[in-house]
Scaffold this active site. Sequence first.
Site, short mmCIF file in Angstrom:
data_model
loop_
_atom_site.label_atom_id
_atom_site.label_comp_id
_atom_site.label_asym_id
_atom_site.label_seq_id
_atom_site.Cartn_x
_atom_site.Cartn_y
_atom_site.Cartn_z
CB THR A 36 -57.80 15.89 43.83
OG1 THR A 36 -56.45 14.94 44.08
CG2 THR A 36 -57.15 17.46 43.46
CE1 TYR A 146 -47.25 18.77 42.15
CE2 TYR A 146 -46.82 18.54 39.80
CZ TYR A 146 -47.14 17.85 40.90
OH TYR A 146 -46.85 16.27 40.84
CE LYS A 150 -45.89 17.08 44.66
NZ LYS A 150 -45.60 15.78 45.33
#
Length: 328
Positions: A36, A146, A150
Amino acid sequence: MKRILITGAAGFLGSHLCDRFIKEGFDVIGMDNLITGDLKNIEHLFKLSNFEYYHHDVTKFVSVAGKLDYILHFASPASPIDYLKIPIQTLKVGALGTHNLLGLAKVKKARILIASTSEIYGDPLVHPQTEEYYGNVNTIGPRGVYDEAKRFQESITMAYHRFHGLETRIVRIFNTYGPRMRLNDGRVIPAFMGQALRGEDLTVFGDGSQTRSFCYVDDEIEGIYRLLMSDYVYPVNIGNPHEITIKDFAEEIIKLTGTDQKIIYKDLPQDDPMQRQPDISKAKEILGWEPKIGREEGMKKTFEYFKTLSKAELEKTEHRDFTERIKK
Ligand code: UDP
């Protein structure tokens, strides 16, 4: 000379961190696999003798020759459209990548700072979000890859701190914006600015009553720098508490850009948090930090950046339509 490894160096925050640590006189190693990230964000550093670039995927064993004083782990897809496109990599970089970097920090006796996120609070039931709030996350939703990576990242970081005595820091980053955001990452700021520049209507998801609180990148980087240099091992929220609804924000962008387009409404993506605002009491007290750049000034600077992009780059923008993709 202090030496620092920054993962995700070619990304939005990673590249600004490289700039900051170069300015502070560090030897900087930037690492990225460019899934990305974009080398154009750091190409101005390539001519410097105190900057090195390693092309590497941190989910594989990470090896760096020589000493390391600090590690900043900022490698991760970070926008909802990315989680949909590359969910497995998102999970791996937060979990396996973090494990590898903690291992490296242990061997090098380096202090490591981990980029966590307001996403660990999920769709929060407590407002504003303090660091003590445990969150409200849908583990199996599209954002779960995600959010849970995390959350795991924070747990393993604290385990390395407690079990191995590693010097660790955890920053919980709230929505941040500024130059070098990826135009086509689907996030609301590049989306609105790209739409204004192409003369398209601005797409507000849902009725636009959901809120966000946007922090200018220079403020965010200052907060992260101070946290790294502090003695505080528990998570700290770094973000701008100035909250706005997405509908009001779209109107601000229409005014700022002078576009004569209007707002159109689309379906709200699944698990889109309804409100988000950091409680930054801890950052104020422990780091003496608070944001200095207001939305008007920050958005102007950001729009100046998007205006420098070529027509070809602007046209490349892909539009996300979460709801359709998730339904499939
Ligand atoms: N959003 C929107 N139009 C867009 C892109 C995003 O209304 O073209 C909304 C999105 O649904 C969310 C907010 O803007 O409520 C912020 O979205 P973003 O993807 O920037 O970040 P996050 O949801 O992770 O805070």
